[in-house]
Enzyme design. Structure first.
Site, PDB file in Angstrom:
ATOM      1  N   TYR A  57     -12.940 -12.496  -4.741  1.00 44.95           N
ATOM      2  CA  TYR A  57     -11.842 -13.056  -3.944  1.00 44.95           C
ATOM      3  C   TYR A  57     -11.629 -12.185  -2.698  1.00 44.95           C
ATOM      4  O   TYR A  57     -12.388 -11.233  -2.465  1.00 44.95           O
ATOM      5  CB  TYR A  57     -10.579 -13.191  -4.811  1.00 44.95           C
ATOM      6  CG  TYR A  57     -10.811 -14.161  -5.955  1.00 44.95           C
ATOM      7  CD1 TYR A  57     -11.092 -15.502  -5.704  1.00 44.95           C
ATOM      8  CD2 TYR A  57     -10.805 -13.734  -7.282  1.00 44.95           C
ATOM      9  CE1 TYR A  57     -11.350 -16.397  -6.741  1.00 44.95           C
ATOM     10  CE2 TYR A  57     -11.064 -14.619  -8.326  1.00 44.95           C
ATOM     11  CZ  TYR A  57     -11.341 -15.951  -8.052  1.00 44.95           C
ATOM     12  OH  TYR A  57     -11.612 -16.829  -9.061  1.00 44.95           O
TER      13      TYR A  57
ATOM     14  N   SER B  99      -5.183 -10.613 -20.896  1.00 46.77           N
ATOM     15  CA  SER B  99      -5.828 -10.485 -19.590  1.00 46.77           C
ATOM     16  C   SER B  99      -5.396 -11.648 -18.685  1.00 46.77           C
ATOM     17  O   SER B  99      -5.094 -12.734 -19.171  1.00 46.77           O
ATOM     18  CB  SER B  99      -7.343 -10.512 -19.809  1.00 46.77           C
ATOM     19  OG  SER B  99      -8.021 -10.000 -18.708  1.00 46.77           O
ATOM     20  N   PRO B 100      -5.366 -11.419 -17.358  1.00 49.31           N
ATOM     21  CA  PRO B 100      -4.984 -12.511 -16.458  1.00 49.31           C
ATOM     22  C   PRO B 100      -5.915 -13.717 -16.597  1.00 49.31           C
ATOM     23  O   PRO B 100      -7.132 -13.554 -16.603  1.00 49.31           O
ATOM     24  CB  PRO B 100      -5.109 -11.886 -15.064  1.00 49.31           C
ATOM     25  CG  PRO B 100      -5.846 -10.603 -15.244  1.00 49.31           C
ATOM     26  CD  PRO B 100      -5.647 -10.167 -16.655  1.00 49.31           C
TER      27      PRO B 100
ATOM     28  N   GLN C 268       0.037 -10.508 -11.534  1.00 47.50           N
ATOM     29  CA  GLN C 268      -1.218 -10.268 -10.807  1.00 47.50           C
ATOM     30  C   GLN C 268      -1.180 -11.063  -9.499  1.00 47.50           C
ATOM     31  O   GLN C 268      -1.006 -12.284  -9.516  1.00 47.50           O
ATOM     32  CB  GLN C 268      -2.441 -10.694 -11.618  1.00 47.50           C
ATOM     33  CG  GLN C 268      -3.735 -10.259 -10.916  1.00 47.50           C
ATOM     34  CD  GLN C 268      -5.002 -10.834 -11.532  1.00 47.50           C
ATOM     35  OE1 GLN C 268      -5.124 -12.050 -11.672  1.00 47.50           O
ATOM     36  NE2 GLN C 268      -5.938  -9.970 -11.873  1.00 47.50           N
TER      37      GLN C 268
ATOM     38  N   ARG D 199     -10.178 -14.704 -23.319  1.00 48.40           N
ATOM     39  CA  ARG D 199     -10.458 -15.927 -24.079  1.00 48.40           C
ATOM     40  C   ARG D 199      -9.950 -15.896 -25.518  1.00 48.40           C
ATOM     41  O   ARG D 199      -9.431 -16.917 -25.990  1.00 48.40           O
ATOM     42  CB  ARG D 199     -11.947 -16.254 -23.999  1.00 48.40           C
ATOM     43  CG  ARG D 199     -12.315 -16.767 -22.620  1.00 48.40           C
ATOM     44  CD  ARG D 199     -13.783 -16.710 -22.343  1.00 48.40           C
ATOM     45  NE  ARG D 199     -14.275 -15.346 -22.346  1.00 48.40           N
ATOM     46  CZ  ARG D 199     -15.547 -15.021 -22.199  1.00 48.40           C
ATOM     47  NH1 ARG D 199     -16.450 -15.955 -22.054  1.00 48.40           N
ATOM     48  NH2 ARG D 199     -15.917 -13.762 -22.190  1.00 48.40           N
TER      49      ARG D 199
ATOM     50  N   ARG E  12      -7.280  -4.513 -10.066  1.00 48.99           N
ATOM     51  CA  ARG E  12      -8.461  -4.984 -10.805  1.00 48.99           C
ATOM     52  C   ARG E  12      -9.661  -4.914  -9.876  1.00 48.99           C
ATOM     53  O   ARG E  12      -9.606  -5.386  -8.736  1.00 48.99           O
ATOM     54  CB  ARG E  12      -8.248  -6.417 -11.308  1.00 48.99           C
ATOM     55  CG  ARG E  12      -9.476  -6.954 -12.021  1.00 48.99           C
ATOM     56  CD  ARG E  12      -9.220  -8.204 -12.842  1.00 48.99           C
ATOM     57  NE  ARG E  12      -9.074  -7.867 -14.246  1.00 48.99           N
ATOM     58  CZ  ARG E  12      -9.334  -8.693 -15.271  1.00 48.99           C
ATOM     59  NH1 ARG E  12      -9.732  -9.931 -15.048  1.00 48.99           N
ATOM     60  NH2 ARG E  12      -9.189  -8.315 -16.522  1.00 48.99           N
TER      61      ARG E  12
HETATM   62  C1  LIG Z   1      -9.710 -19.491 -18.038  1.00 47.63           C
HETATM   63  C2  LIG Z   1      -9.849 -18.130 -17.419  1.00 47.63           C
HETATM   64  C3  LIG Z   1      -9.150 -17.843 -16.264  1.00 47.63           C
HETATM   65  C4  LIG Z   1      -9.242 -16.582 -15.680  1.00 47.63           C
HETATM   66  N1  LIG Z   1      -8.484 -16.268 -14.618  1.00 47.63           N
HETATM   67  C5  LIG Z   1      -8.407 -15.000 -14.161  1.00 47.63           C
HETATM   68  C6  LIG Z   1      -7.449 -14.613 -13.202  1.00 47.63           C
HETATM   69  O1  LIG Z   1      -6.631 -15.399 -12.788  1.00 47.63           O
HETATM   70  N2  LIG Z   1      -7.470 -13.322 -12.767  1.00 47.63           N
HETATM   71  C7  LIG Z   1      -8.357 -12.417 -13.247  1.00 47.63           C
HETATM   72  O2  LIG Z   1      -8.333 -11.272 -12.826  1.00 47.63           O
HETATM   73  N3  LIG Z   1      -9.264 -12.755 -14.178  1.00 47.63           N
HETATM   74  C8  LIG Z   1      -9.293 -14.007 -14.671  1.00 47.63           C
HETATM   75  N4  LIG Z   1     -10.151 -14.339 -15.685  1.00 47.63           N
HETATM   76  C9  LIG Z   1     -11.017 -13.295 -16.248  1.00 47.63           C
HETATM   77  C10 LIG Z   1     -10.389 -12.688 -17.497  1.00 47.63           C
HETATM   78  O3  LIG Z   1      -9.183 -11.993 -17.209  1.00 47.63           O
HETATM   79  C11 LIG Z   1     -11.334 -11.718 -18.199  1.00 47.63           C
HETATM   80  O4  LIG Z   1     -11.628 -10.658 -17.327  1.00 47.63           O
HETATM   81  C12 LIG Z   1     -12.635 -12.381 -18.633  1.00 47.63           C
HETATM   82  O5  LIG Z   1     -12.389 -13.654 -19.209  1.00 47.63           O
HETATM   83  C13 LIG Z   1     -13.363 -11.527 -19.671  1.00 47.63           C
HETATM   84  O6  LIG Z   1     -12.554 -11.295 -20.793  1.00 47.63           O
HETATM   85  P1  LIG Z   1     -12.781 -12.072 -22.213  1.00 47.63           P
HETATM   86  O7  LIG Z   1     -14.185 -11.836 -22.614  1.00 47.63           O
HETATM   87  O8  LIG Z   1     -11.788 -11.434 -23.145  1.00 47.63           O
HETATM   88  O9  LIG Z   1     -12.505 -13.524 -21.975  1.00 47.63           O
HETATM   89  C14 LIG Z   1     -10.094 -15.606 -16.261  1.00 47.63           C
HETATM   90  C15 LIG Z   1     -10.817 -15.930 -17.394  1.00 47.63           C
HETATM   91  C16 LIG Z   1     -10.692 -17.158 -17.993  1.00 47.63           C
HETATM   92  C17 LIG Z   1     -11.447 -17.445 -19.266  1.00 47.63           C
END
Ligand SMILES: Cc1cc2nc3c(=O)[nH]c(=O)nc-3n(C[C@H](O)[C@H](O)[C@H](O)COP(=O)(O)O)c2cc1C
Ligand SMILES: Cc1cc2nc3c(=O)[nH]c(=O)nc-3n(C[C@H](O)[C@H](O)[C@H](O)COP(=O)(O)OP(=O)(O)OC[C@H]3O[C@@H](n4cnc5c(N)ncnc54)[C@H](O)[C@@H]3O)c2cc1C
Length: 767
Positions: free
Chosen positions: A574, A415-416, A493, A717, A622
């Site tokens: 955003y 994921s981003p 992205q 994560r 997204r």
């Molecule tokens: C350190 C970090 C940075 C993130 N940056 C972005 C981002 O740049 N763009 C985005 O769409 N989501 C971002 N997210 C959200 C994640 O893509 C994801 O949707 C969210 O962490 C939930 O997924 P998870 O439970 O697997 O961590 C970020 C999450 C984390 C933890």
């Protein structure tokens, strides 16, 4: 103690038994409004665990109950013209009437007085003469409702209609029979509970129920209609009601989910359905009632424990169990309420979706129950994923997926995630190692972090960008490495920070303004993200043109870099998300107000990007599928409309995230907590989706994919800590066909061997 139990259902009777077993000197009376032998309902089902609990509490009644159990292993799902049978489910059932007789006999034997035909009125002063009054008076408890505030009662009346019938037809399997009619879908849940009798619950939506005219039929007519509808399953047997005293449509109920903040007030203690209910489709109401009774008797008889401490322990332990079960029960209830979402599935997937609906049963769980059946599902999944080319039996997460001409080798995506480590937007060696390593880790698709289309569009000074030649060169180096050293595809992205711009890097203080050097920010409206953030300038049409063109320029640079896919970030508050959500968009022009208006600018940007991006390469968007703000913000229904609108502009995949659009949101976290939104968009709007949010085990991924709740699963994560998450999953599931960098092959085979040995040792221990 002198105790009165109101209601001789399973809870009241079993509590009285459990108290007397622990201390025969208790004086216990049970008051039941019905005459002996009169009860609603037919059979109840138990799990092996409940039987063990009963055995430990009172071996005598447990043995009589166990001797009379009906056992069955199979679940039959009749859907379309097929019957899908899976095995290994291990149910035990008994007639409610018989269960109550056994418990009544045992209670009397232990010296409990049972008064039948004794309607109890909570206002009667006689209750003050008792040390304790146990309100075991069921879901419609008068004793609870007389003191609603004291108990903090919360009742959720669910949408579907159901009626609890019985039949002489003996079902060999737990049977679900779904029938499509001119009035809509209607279905039965049926199971045997005695040698000559089965429970037959009929359920449908309120709309279908009205369309059939059940609301104006008397009971005999309603039963005759159900008999006709389900004739092919009943084999000539009739349906019967034992709620004959109820007039007209009153035998049809809406399930009421009940929970209480507090379970005691004065000398009254709530027990069983009076305190909580769990939807009949997870079949655990009686289990909960009996286990409540055991626990309450335990704490009340423990010497040295005050009544207050006893109640604290009772409520703390039982409430946790109830909440866990109500969670699964809610998933199950919602599955039946949104049934039409799944009726386009092929029968095998429909059955899989039904079996995994509560999220208590997972893919690997089904493998343990019925390996052959599960492998059939896996083969079906692979066949569909490869247009019939593959006959493989393998976990769904490793099946390929095609978007336009891009095929990902498996369904796992990174994921981003913003790394906040760039200088002037240029990715550096950190990013090179970070993305390169995650690509080698086996995921089918890698997303870049939100890469900003202009310096002012960054979230923080550390964000990556795509607005100059340095950026193109640095990203190209990463993309080339990914393509040369892995089978992963890489998606760029693109985003703009809007009202959440000019803030500190993520690990310092999320969304807090910079200590110095802040730059001016703009957004849909002049709504600051929080009181400490800058107030953005509302965008003019000229600003909108400029930003749209920056997105297009970034897409063109993405082509130069060789990216396989582009995603527009329109989530998390955003810039573009700020246009979509009414919480941030207060414009009065054609870009504010209705959802159609709020969509106008994000769609314009998307369409311009799509026009610049090669037609053989996919694009995604997204979105935040909910603002977690009820009807004041984006709702999941809005998300469907948003997904459909982007799809019309050429979005091939909706990346379904949620929230982060205002500071007051209170998300309900849990395993796979955002997946229901992906499920809704995929199956209601029939869009390709990616699910994200607390998906962390291979079993989660496989369950989501096989149940058709998403086409791809994204993990953020988990990939931070383990770039090799996918290869580890392959080793764990003994899947050999995944691409492993040749340099790492030795490690992979050793991991697979060790995990296999460990699994075999664990299985041997279980036997
Ligand atoms: C350190 C970090 C940075 C993130 N940056 C972005 C981002 O740049 N763009 C985005 O769409 N989501 C971002 N997210 C959200 C994640 O893509 C994801 O949707 C969210 O962490 C939930 O997924 P998870 O439970 O697997 O961590 C970020 C999450 C984390 C933890
Ligand atoms: C359609 C349906 C299917 C179900 N299927 C299952 C299943 O398969 N497995 C399962 O475990 N559970 C099942 N349940 C749930 C189960 O029936 C209840 O959870 C369980 O009966 C709870 O026991 P209880 O003793 O708390 O309440 P109840 O069984 O409702 O008993 C309450 C008793 O109190 C009496 N009463 C009420 N008010 C008064 C009053 N004022 N004065 C005197 N007496 C009073 C009532 O007459 C009744 O006898 C199902 C429920 C429904 C509706």
């Amino acid at each position: 103690m002198k105790i009165a139990c109101v209601g001789a259902g399973p809870a009241g009777l079993y509590f009285a038994i459990s108290m007397k077993l622990r201390d025969p000197s208790h004086e216990i009376e049970i008051f039941e409004r019905n005459a002996p032998g009169v009860t609603f309902g037919w059979g109840v089902v138990f799990s092996d665990q409940t039987v063990e609990n009963l055995q430990a509490n009172d071996p005598k009644s447990a043995k009589i109950i166990a001797d009379e159990f009906a056992h069955w292993d199979d679940i039959d799902v009749h859907f379309g013209d097929e019957c899908i049978t899976s095995s290994g489910h291990g149910f035990i059932g008994i007639g409610r009437k018989r269960l109550l007789e056994i418990l009544q006999d045992r209670a009397r034997e232990l010296g409990v007085a049972i008064h039948f035909e004794a309607e109890c009125d909570p206002a009667d002063p006689k209750w003050r003469e008792y040390d304790l009054v146990i309100a075991s008076d069921g879901a419609n408890s008068r004793f609870r409702d007389a003191n609603e505030d004291a108990f903090g009662v919360d009742i959720d009346v669910r949408a579907n209609k159901f009626v609890w019938l019985g039949t002489g037809k003996v079902f060999d399997a737990f049977t679900f029979a779904f029938e499509k009619t001119e009035h809509g879908w209607i279905w039965a849940h049926a199971y045997r509970f005695a040698p000559d009798c089965s429970t037959f619950i009929v359920e449908c939506s309120e709309e279908t129920w009205r369309s059939f005219g059940f609301d104006t039929m008397d009971q005999a007519e309603a039963i005759a209609t159900c008999e006709k509808l389900f004739a092919k399953y009943l084999g000539g047997h009739s349906l019967q009601s034992n709620a004959a005293h109820l007039r007209g449509s009153a035998a049809w109920l809406n399930f009421r989910r009940i929970k209480c903040e507090r379970w005691n007030s004065g000398n009254v203690i709530l027990l069983g359905d009076a305190a909580h209910t769990a939807h009949f489709s997870v079949g655990s109401g009686t289990k909960l009632a009996l286990e409540d009774a055991i626990k309450l008797a335990q704490v009340l008889n423990r010497s040295g424990l005050s009544l207050e401490a006893a109640m604290d322990e009772y409520v703390a332990e039982r409430n946790l169990e109830v909440l866990k079960l109500q969670n699964s029960a809610r998933n199950s209830t919602e599955w039946f309420e949104t049934l039409e979402r799944y009726t386009h599935f092929e029968p095998l997937q429909f059955a899989y979706s039904l079996l995994t609906r509560s999220q208590r049963i997972s893919h690997e769980n089904l493998r343990l129950r019925d390996r052959e059946w599960l492998e059939g599902v896996e083969r079906w999944f692979w066949k569909r994923a490869t247009d019939g080319r593959s006959n493989k039996t393998a976990p769904p997460m490793f099946a390929p997926f095609k978007l336009r001409e891009m095929e990902v080798q498996n369904r796992v995506t990174v994921s981003p995630m913003a790394m906040y480590s760039a200088i002037d937007g240029t990715p550096n060696d950190f990013h090179f190692v970070h993305y390169g390593e995650r690509a080698m880790g086996g995921a089918g698709l890698i997303f870049t972090e939100m890469t900003c289309v202009s310096p002012e569009g960054r979230i923080s000074p550390g964000c990556t960008g795509m607005w100059n030649a340095d950026h193109v060169a640095a990203w190209k180096r990463i993309v080339d490495f990914v393509h040369a050293n892995s089978k992963a595809k890489i998606c760029l992205q693109l985003g703009h920070s809007g009202a959440k711009g000019s803030t500190r890097v993520g690990w310092e203080e999320d969304n807090a303004p910079l200590p110095d050097g802040n730059w001016p920010i703009m957004a849909a409206s002049d709504i600051a993200w929080s009181p400490v953030n800058q107030t953005p300038t509302p965008m003019t049409r000229a600003d909108m043109d400029k930003v749209r063109d920056e997105f297009v320029a970034a897409v063109q640079m993405g082509i130069e870099c060789g990216f396989d896919m582009v995603e527009l970030h329109a989530a998390h508050g955003y810039l573009l998300s700020g246009f979509l959500t009414p919480l941030q968009n207060k414009r009065t022009d054609e870009y504010g107000g209705s959802l159609e208006n709020r969509l106008r600018y994000p769609l314009e940007v998307f369409a311009a990007m799509r026009a610049a991006w090669p037609s053989d390469r996919p694009m995604s968007v997204r979105i935040s599928a909910t603002d977690w703000a009820g009807d004041n913000g984006i709702t999941p229904d809005d998300a469907v409309a948003i997904g459909e609108a982007f799809a019309r502009e050429g979005a091939d995949l909706i990346d379904v995230s949620a929230g982060q659009t205002w500071t007051g949101a209170q998300p309900v976290y849990g395993r796979m907590f955002q997946t229901p939104f992906s499920d809704k968009l995929r199956n209601q709007a029939r869009l390709a989706t990616m699910a994200v949010g607390n998906i962390y085990e291979p079993d989660h991924a496989n369950s989501i994919l096989a149940a058709g709740r998403a086409d791809l699963v994204a993990l953020a994560r988990p990939h931070l800590i383990d770039p090799f998450w996918t290869l580890r999953a392959a080793a764990q599931l003994d899947y050999r066909d995944v691409h492993v960098p040749p340099q790492y092959l030795n490690g992979m085979s050793q991991l697979a061997r060790n995990l296999k040995r460990e699994a075999e040792a664990a299985a041997a221990l279980r036997v």
